[in-house]
Design a protein around this motif. Structure first.
Motif, PDB file in Angstrom:
ATOM      1  N   LEU A  89     -45.140  46.191 -68.054  1.00 60.56           N
ATOM      2  CA  LEU A  89     -44.234  47.318 -68.439  1.00 60.56           C
ATOM      3  C   LEU A  89     -44.484  48.497 -67.371  1.00 60.56           C
ATOM      4  CD1 LEU A  89     -45.193  47.457 -72.218  1.00 60.56           C
ATOM      5  CD2 LEU A  89     -42.778  46.648 -71.101  1.00 60.56           C
ATOM      6  N   LEU A  90     -45.514  48.691 -66.950  1.00 57.93           N
ATOM      7  CA  LEU A  90     -45.421  49.669 -66.090  1.00 57.93           C
ATOM      8  C   LEU A  90     -44.915  49.463 -64.758  1.00 57.93           C
ATOM      9  CD1 LEU A  90     -46.879  52.826 -66.032  1.00 57.93           C
ATOM     10  CD2 LEU A  90     -49.041  51.787 -65.075  1.00 57.93           C
ATOM     11  N   ALA A  91     -44.968  48.155 -64.365  1.00 54.98           N
ATOM     12  CA  ALA A  91     -44.159  47.821 -63.110  1.00 54.98           C
ATOM     13  C   ALA A  91     -42.803  48.020 -63.227  1.00 54.98           C
ATOM     14  CB  ALA A  91     -44.636  46.415 -62.884  1.00 54.98           C
ATOM     15  N   LEU A  92     -42.388  47.565 -64.798  1.00 54.58           N
ATOM     16  CA  LEU A  92     -40.819  47.748 -64.888  1.00 54.58           C
ATOM     17  C   LEU A  92     -40.441  49.254 -64.595  1.00 54.58           C
ATOM     18  CD1 LEU A  92     -40.069  45.575 -68.041  1.00 54.58           C
ATOM     19  CD2 LEU A  92     -39.069  45.291 -65.943  1.00 54.58           C
ATOM     20  N   VAL A  93     -41.450  50.286 -65.104  1.00 54.91           N
ATOM     21  CA  VAL A  93     -41.060  51.545 -64.594  1.00 54.91           C
ATOM     22  C   VAL A  93     -40.734  51.745 -63.423  1.00 54.91           C
ATOM     23  CG1 VAL A  93     -42.119  53.850 -64.551  1.00 54.91           C
ATOM     24  CG2 VAL A  93     -42.452  52.650 -66.655  1.00 54.91           C
ATOM     25  N   GLY A  94     -41.689  51.182 -62.644  1.00 51.75           N
ATOM     26  CA  GLY A  94     -41.279  51.305 -61.030  1.00 51.75           C
ATOM     27  C   GLY A  94     -39.876  50.614 -60.687  1.00 51.75           C
ATOM     28  N   LEU A  95     -39.500  49.622 -61.430  1.00 52.14           N
ATOM     29  CA  LEU A  95     -38.348  48.772 -60.927  1.00 52.14           C
ATOM     30  C   LEU A  95     -37.227  49.848 -61.275  1.00 52.14           C
ATOM     31  CD1 LEU A  95     -36.599  46.495 -60.385  1.00 52.14           C
ATOM     32  CD2 LEU A  95     -36.608  45.770 -62.628  1.00 52.14           C
ATOM     33  N   PHE A  96     -37.233  50.449 -62.406  1.00 54.61           N
ATOM     34  CA  PHE A  96     -36.126  51.393 -62.634  1.00 54.61           C
ATOM     35  C   PHE A  96     -36.042  52.827 -62.152  1.00 54.61           C
ATOM     36  CE2 PHE A  96     -36.066  48.326 -66.265  1.00 54.61           C
ATOM     37  CZ  PHE A  96     -34.578  48.099 -66.304  1.00 54.61           C
TER      38      PHE A  96
END
Length: 435
Positions: free
Chosen positions: A271-278
């Motif tokens: 989930l924290l990596a998805l923060v990075g994606l967006f």
């Protein structure tokens, strides 16, 4: 004869800088998935382990203005290559540690100094030297490199920790840092004038401005001058809150907070990596907007929206990734470091030729806020058994940062570009570049 169909070298420099920034962000992201493994193996309190993260965050910021001055004096290539070697040493040596002070020395001091030399002041230096047109957009793209590093490294580190232990993850970080060094030495150029070329979007070749005095004297002198102005304190105050609510709180404590609610560590890291994606999308869009919209209004909107999202976060944690949490991840990711391009632009507007170094000090305030939040949230969790008060405090502070940003006044009649007055220098060749 005019040659064509060749990219301006500024884009190559930007690409290499992007790779270095990706690595630096990945190296800094690793501690968030090491908190519980280190606590389980060594029985160190979370507050003690968080203190190492705080030292890392603090030095990451305080190094930035001195690194910007060192780049002016000794060159970008030498500073960045040396920084990567420091990161490799700091991460690699952690596999031999037996005491908490060694964690603070390795991950806090060495990795903090190394990644701090590749911080956002590095972005301001590269874009200030190599770009006139599309400067805001390139600033957004390079800043998004931080999000990309988090996206690439965090799930990998979480899997390595889960399957092979935290020592394997530390060695992977060290090897990745060493792998980037040859690329930096080979392709990272210093000034467009060294190639007899104008910066991208400029019409004349501008020689590098003379560097007077030592790097430390220049960094401290720029701080002394900037600190006499109201805009510096408003920008630094807002950016300190930015650091507290991103790197310090969410970047460091989101994974353990989610784990407290029964979520697997690998899921929380994803989930924290998805923060990075967006964040990639949000930061590039912010760079594009910075070239077109008043940066003061952008900062006010970004901070206010971030505050609102943090106030609702404590009610979203669960044992699995519910749709409401995914909405938060998308929203928060778009806003993560969207504040950087308008902040860099305002530093150029207010501080001219000293903008990169002054932004380094503004960024230092960012990391002071991050360090305080990283330690403070760890103490809150140790004392109260819950992170919720930390999330609520961060939301209120973010709304306050919006107010600070809207207090900034437009400076009229002062050119935004920080470059020295152009002095015509004969170009080596007449090229026609496509951008």
């Amino acid at each position: 004869m005019t040659r064509s169909r060749r990219l301006h070298p500024a884009w190559t420099v930007a690409a290499v800088a992007f790779v270095a920034l990706v690595g630096a962000a990945g190296f800094r992201a690793a501690p968030s998935v090491l908190l519980h493994p280190l606590h389980a193996e060594f029985r160190w309190p979370l507050a003690t382990i968080s203190a190492a993260v705080s030292v890392n965050l603090l030095l990451y910021g305080l190094t930035a203005p001195f690194a910007a001055a060192l780049m002016d004096r000794f060159g970008i290539r030498r500073v960045v290559a040396s920084a990567l070697l420091l990161v490799a040493a700091g991460s690699g040596l952690t596999v031999f540690m037996t005491a908490s002070w060694q964690l603070i020395l390795c991950w806090g001091v060495l990795v903090g100094l190394g990644t701090g030399s590749m911080a956002l002041a590095f972005v301001a230096t590269v874009t200030g030297r190599w770009f006139v047109h599309r400067r805001g957009l390139v600033t957004g793209v390079l800043t998004a490199g931080g999000a990309t590093g988090q996206l690439v490294f965090l799930p990998l580190v979480a899997v390595l920790v889960d399957r092979y232990g935290w020592r394997s993850a530390a060695l992977v970080v060290a090897g990745a840092a060493l792998a980037v060094v040859p690329l930096v030495v080979w392709l990272l150029r210093e000034h467009p004038a060294d190639l007899g070329l104008p910066a991208y979007g400029a019409t004349e070749v501008t020689p590098p401005p003379p560097v007077a005095g030592g790097a430390a004297a220049r960094a401290l002198g720029s701080l002394a001058q900037a600190a006499r102005t109201r805009p510096f304190w408003l920008l630094a105050g807002g950016f300190a809150i930015c650091g507290a609510t991103t790197n310090g709180l969410v970047g460091t404590h989101f994974v353990p907070a989610a784990h407290d609610h029964g979520m697997p560590q690998t899921t929380a890291a994803g989930l924290l990596a998805l923060v990075g994606l967006f964040d990639i999308v949000g930061t590039i869009a912010s760079g594009w907007l910075t070239d077109r919209v008043d940066s003061r209004l952008l900062l006010g909107a970004y901070y206010a929206l971030r505050g609102a999202s943090l106030l609702v976060l404590p009610g979203l944690f669960a044992a699995s990734a519910e749709p409401s949490m995914l909405v938060f991840i998308v929203f928060y990711g778009l806003d993560w470091v969207a504040t950087v391009p308008p902040t860099v632009a305002l530093c150029r507007e207010y501080f001219g030729a000293s903008a990169a170094v002054v932004f380094g000090w503004v960024f230092a305030a960012h990391q002071v806020g991050a360090a305080l939040a990283a330690t403070g949230a760890g103490l809150v969790r140790d004392q109260l058994g819950d992170y919720a008060p930390a999330w609520y405090a961060a939301g209120a502070l973010s709304i306050g940062a919006a107010g600070l940003s809207l207090l900034l006044r437009r400076r009229r009649g002062v050119p935004v570009e920080p470059l020295a007055v152009p002095v015509a220098v004969p170009a080596r060749r007449a090229w026609s570049y496509r951008g």
